[in-house]
Design an enzyme around this catalytic site. Structure first.
Site, PDB file in Angstrom:
ATOM      1  N   PHE A   1       8.584 -38.216 -34.881  1.00  0.00           N
ATOM      2  CA  PHE A   1       9.048 -38.576 -36.222  1.00  0.00           C
ATOM      3  C   PHE A   1      10.397 -39.254 -36.031  1.00  0.00           C
ATOM      4  O   PHE A   1      11.390 -38.578 -35.733  1.00  0.00           O
ATOM      5  CB  PHE A   1       9.166 -37.299 -37.062  1.00  0.00           C
ATOM      6  CG  PHE A   1       9.695 -37.484 -38.459  1.00  0.00           C
ATOM      7  CD1 PHE A   1       8.839 -37.812 -39.506  1.00  0.00           C
ATOM      8  CD2 PHE A   1      11.038 -37.282 -38.744  1.00  0.00           C
ATOM      9  CE1 PHE A   1       9.320 -37.950 -40.811  1.00  0.00           C
ATOM     10  CE2 PHE A   1      11.525 -37.412 -40.047  1.00  0.00           C
ATOM     11  CZ  PHE A   1      10.665 -37.740 -41.072  1.00  0.00           C
TER      12      PHE A   1
ATOM     13  N   LEU B   1      13.404 -40.934 -37.395  1.00  0.00           N
ATOM     14  CA  LEU B   1      14.202 -41.260 -38.579  1.00  0.00           C
ATOM     15  C   LEU B   1      15.683 -41.445 -38.218  1.00  0.00           C
ATOM     16  O   LEU B   1      16.298 -42.451 -38.570  1.00  0.00           O
ATOM     17  CB  LEU B   1      14.044 -40.121 -39.618  1.00  0.00           C
ATOM     18  CG  LEU B   1      14.816 -40.283 -40.918  1.00  0.00           C
ATOM     19  CD1 LEU B   1      14.354 -41.514 -41.688  1.00  0.00           C
ATOM     20  CD2 LEU B   1      14.615 -39.033 -41.804  1.00  0.00           C
TER      21      LEU B   1
ATOM     22  N   PRO C   1      22.115 -43.771 -35.090  1.00  0.00           N
ATOM     23  CA  PRO C   1      23.530 -43.443 -34.820  1.00  0.00           C
ATOM     24  C   PRO C   1      24.367 -43.284 -36.093  1.00  0.00           C
ATOM     25  O   PRO C   1      25.217 -42.409 -36.166  1.00  0.00           O
ATOM     26  CB  PRO C   1      24.003 -44.630 -33.978  1.00  0.00           C
ATOM     27  CG  PRO C   1      22.762 -45.114 -33.283  1.00  0.00           C
ATOM     28  CD  PRO C   1      21.645 -44.893 -34.250  1.00  0.00           C
TER      29      PRO C   1
ATOM     30  N   ASP D   1      11.058 -31.704 -46.064  1.00  0.00           N
ATOM     31  CA  ASP D   1      10.977 -30.539 -46.964  1.00  0.00           C
ATOM     32  C   ASP D   1       9.817 -29.628 -46.564  1.00  0.00           C
ATOM     33  O   ASP D   1       9.940 -28.401 -46.569  1.00  0.00           O
ATOM     34  CB  ASP D   1      10.778 -30.993 -48.423  1.00  0.00           C
ATOM     35  CG  ASP D   1      11.994 -31.724 -48.971  1.00  0.00           C
ATOM     36  OD1 ASP D   1      13.082 -31.583 -48.379  1.00  0.00           O
ATOM     37  OD2 ASP D   1      11.850 -32.440 -49.980  1.00  0.00           O
TER      38      ASP D   1
ATOM     39  N   ARG E   1      19.538   0.220 -19.275  1.00  0.00           N
ATOM     40  CA  ARG E   1      20.849   0.122 -18.624  1.00  0.00           C
ATOM     41  C   ARG E   1      21.694   1.376 -18.901  1.00  0.00           C
ATOM     42  O   ARG E   1      21.848   1.781 -20.064  1.00  0.00           O
ATOM     43  CB  ARG E   1      21.564  -1.118 -19.176  1.00  0.00           C
ATOM     44  CG  ARG E   1      23.013  -1.261 -18.774  1.00  0.00           C
ATOM     45  CD  ARG E   1      23.150  -1.759 -17.369  1.00  0.00           C
ATOM     46  NE  ARG E   1      24.529  -2.098 -17.029  1.00  0.00           N
ATOM     47  CZ  ARG E   1      24.950  -2.278 -15.794  1.00  0.00           C
ATOM     48  NH1 ARG E   1      24.100  -2.164 -14.777  1.00  0.00           N
ATOM     49  NH2 ARG E   1      26.198  -2.594 -15.555  1.00  0.00           N
TER      50      ARG E   1
ATOM     51  N   GLN F   1      25.435 -10.102 -25.786  1.00  0.00           N
ATOM     52  CA  GLN F   1      26.500  -9.086 -25.711  1.00  0.00           C
ATOM     53  C   GLN F   1      25.959  -7.768 -25.159  1.00  0.00           C
ATOM     54  O   GLN F   1      26.586  -7.125 -24.315  1.00  0.00           O
ATOM     55  CB  GLN F   1      27.080  -8.883 -27.125  1.00  0.00           C
ATOM     56  CG  GLN F   1      28.417  -8.176 -27.155  1.00  0.00           C
ATOM     57  CD  GLN F   1      29.530  -9.032 -26.544  1.00  0.00           C
ATOM     58  OE1 GLN F   1      29.393 -10.243 -26.403  1.00  0.00           O
ATOM     59  NE2 GLN F   1      30.604  -8.395 -26.145  1.00  0.00           N
TER      60      GLN F   1
ATOM     61  N   GLU G   1      16.544 -31.095 -38.765  1.00  0.00           N
ATOM     62  CA  GLU G   1      15.824 -31.026 -40.048  1.00  0.00           C
ATOM     63  C   GLU G   1      16.707 -30.499 -41.165  1.00  0.00           C
ATOM     64  O   GLU G   1      16.285 -29.662 -41.972  1.00  0.00           O
ATOM     65  CB  GLU G   1      14.540 -30.236 -39.890  1.00  0.00           C
ATOM     66  CG  GLU G   1      13.575 -31.049 -39.062  1.00  0.00           C
ATOM     67  CD  GLU G   1      12.281 -30.375 -38.807  1.00  0.00           C
ATOM     68  OE1 GLU G   1      11.705 -29.874 -39.777  1.00  0.00           O
ATOM     69  OE2 GLU G   1      11.875 -30.359 -37.640  1.00  0.00           O
TER      70      GLU G   1
ATOM     71  N   THR H   1      21.075 -29.791 -41.526  1.00  0.00           N
ATOM     72  CA  THR H   1      22.035 -28.786 -41.043  1.00  0.00           C
ATOM     73  C   THR H   1      22.146 -27.646 -42.064  1.00  0.00           C
ATOM     74  O   THR H   1      21.693 -27.772 -43.209  1.00  0.00           O
ATOM     75  CB  THR H   1      23.426 -29.426 -40.884  1.00  0.00           C
ATOM     76  OG1 THR H   1      23.846 -29.901 -42.175  1.00  0.00           O
ATOM     77  CG2 THR H   1      23.410 -30.585 -39.879  1.00  0.00           C
ATOM     78  N   SER H   2      22.785 -26.571 -41.654  1.00  0.00           N
ATOM     79  CA  SER H   2      23.009 -25.453 -42.583  1.00  0.00           C
ATOM     80  C   SER H   2      23.749 -25.929 -43.828  1.00  0.00           C
ATOM     81  O   SER H   2      23.474 -25.474 -44.945  1.00  0.00           O
ATOM     82  CB  SER H   2      23.820 -24.342 -41.903  1.00  0.00           C
ATOM     83  OG  SER H   2      23.024 -23.653 -40.973  1.00  0.00           O
TER      84      SER H   2
END
Ligand SMILES: Cc1cc2nc3c(=O)[nH]c(=O)nc-3n(C[C@H](O)[C@H](O)[C@H](O)COP(=O)(O)OP(=O)(O)OC[C@H]3O[C@@H](n4cnc5c(N)ncnc54)[C@H](O)[C@@H]3O)c2cc1C
Length: 380
Positions: A121, A123, A126, A238, A266, A335, A362, A364-365
């Site tokens: 795809f 799309l 730059p 979407d 562990r 961690q 797809e 960003t936040s």
């Protein structure tokens, strides 16, 4: 209200889980190291019917939205890079063809995908990332052909794709109304694959530049109506959003499983680290995040299949929460592993790298928060 998968979905989940545990997960570290695309495994997935999911029944496809989400989640649990390629082919790239393709286009491309073809795809450019209407790849008509000139970047499956769906503008002054969608096949005159990115994670899935240098695309490969490319692109993104949420859930499940197993094994200060409250609290937070992420993801898929429409708010909420929850879960999983989690000997190191892109591609936040807020404020 029923929170259980139905019997058919449970059987499907068990079948995919088994395949992932035997054919995908044991090879994921090697694919990550070599950055090679597992063509043989894709063939096996196609033989199993996994490339028929999400395809129309009249072509022999099967599976509702939730079934597809279950497959994406399980494949991501085993190898997120392979899942990124899978989702790009079956959802992001094929949705425009399934939804807007002519009969001739569907007859050619849907059976090809069901046999395990890879699709891209194209799309992003730059200067056109989150602002996708700003694309600069141009097209003009020349008899029975469209001539494309320009380039795309970061395109998943770019190196492997048999064909791709891409977008170009006829006249930038028309803004989004000047954009049309095209199907370009590997081997078409003037099309080539450019630079391949060296990425943080998702190594088996390539992300490349695509170059159109007087690329001659037959007029029959115009996808949908001329000038409707922008809405075709947005609809594909979407529809695919819930799949990225499912990728994040699969990655998070793998990190959670690894962390819990390690904490029970562990020993430090004479007891398993799972008995230290600091570790227990991390595990509790991971379990809550994972559950909430999966519930939002399944709800978004369920809404799509019951309403038959692509809603904006719930898939955006699922993508935003699941990808950021996966971030927290992978962070804690490393961690809990201490220094070992920072080495390539342990799967959590790869999961931590693979997870990061789910918050970026797809939409960003920040774009998800924008979408959610617009839906809420527009409804007032
Ligand atoms: C591994 C990988 C695979 C990809 N696969 C594909 C693919 O298959 N096909 C494809 O077309 N693209 C693909 N992409 C591109 C991807 O979708 C874009 O990178 C993404 O949409 C973000 O665009 P950008 O990188 O230009 O960032 P930018 O849009 O420049 O954003 C930079 C930062 O600014 C923020 N920002 C931008 N605008 C606003 C705003 N209005 N308000 C608040 N914050 C804002 C963003 O959230 C981000 O934090 C891929 C990228 C990667 C890295």
């Amino acid at each position: 209200m029923d929170f259980e998968l139905n019997e058919e979905q449970k059987m499907f989940q068990a079948m995919v889980r088994d395949f992932v545990d035997n054919e995908i997960a044991p090879n994921a570290a090697e694919w990550d190291d070599t950055e090679e695309f597992p063509h043989g495994t894709v063939k096996k997935m196609a033989d199993l019917g996994l490339y028929g999911l999400h395809m129309p029944e009249e072509y022999g496809g099967s599976g509702d939205d939730l079934t597809f989400v279950i497959a994406v989640e399980e494949i991501s649990r085993g190898c997120a890079g392979l899942a990124a390629s899978y989702v790009t082919t079956l959802s992001l790239a094929m949705n425009p063809i399934v939804m807007h393709g002519s009969k001739e286009q569907k007859d050619r491309y849907i059976p090809w995908v069901m046999q395990g073809a890879n699709v891209s795809f194209g799309l992003t450019e730059p200067m056109a990332g989150s602002d996708v209407s700003n694309i600069d790849t141009r097209y003009e008509r020349d008899g029975d052909y469209f001539i494309l000139n320009g380039s795309k970047i970061f395109i998943t499956n770019g190196a492997e794709a048999d064909f791709l769906v891409t977008f170009a503008t006829h006249d930038r002054s028309l803004g989004y109304k000047g954009i049309s969608a095209f199907i370009v096949e590997r081997g078409m005159q003037g099309f080539s694959v450019g630079k391949s990115e060296r990425k943080m994670g998702m190594h088996p899935a390539s992300a490349t530049e695509l170059v159109f240098d007087n690329c001659r695309v037959p007029a029959r490969n115009l996808l949908g109506q001329e000038g409707r490319g922008f809405s075709i692109a947005l609809q594909a993104i979407d529809t695919c959003r819930v799949c990225v949420a499912a990728q994040a859930v699969g990655i998070a499940q793998a990190a959670y499983d690894a962390a819990v197993a390690y904490a029970k094994e562990r020993k430090q200060f004479g007891v398993e680290i799972a008995r230290h409250q600091g570790i227990q609290f991390m595990i509790a937070d991971m379990a809550v995040d994972l559950d909430a992420a999966r519930l939002l993801t399944y709800r978004a898929a369920w809404l799509m299949q019951t309403s038959g429409e692509v809603s904006l708010k719930e898939p955006a909420m699922a993508k935003l929460f699941a990808t950021e929850a996966a971030h927290r879960i992978c962070h804690r999983a490393v961690q809990i592993h201490g220094g070992y989690g920072y080495t390539r000997e342990f799967v959590v190191e790869r999961l931590y790298r693979d997870q990061r892109i789910t918050e970026i591609y797809e939409g960003t936040s920040e774009m998800q928060r924008w979408t959610i807020a617009r839906q809420i404020t527009a409804a007032r």
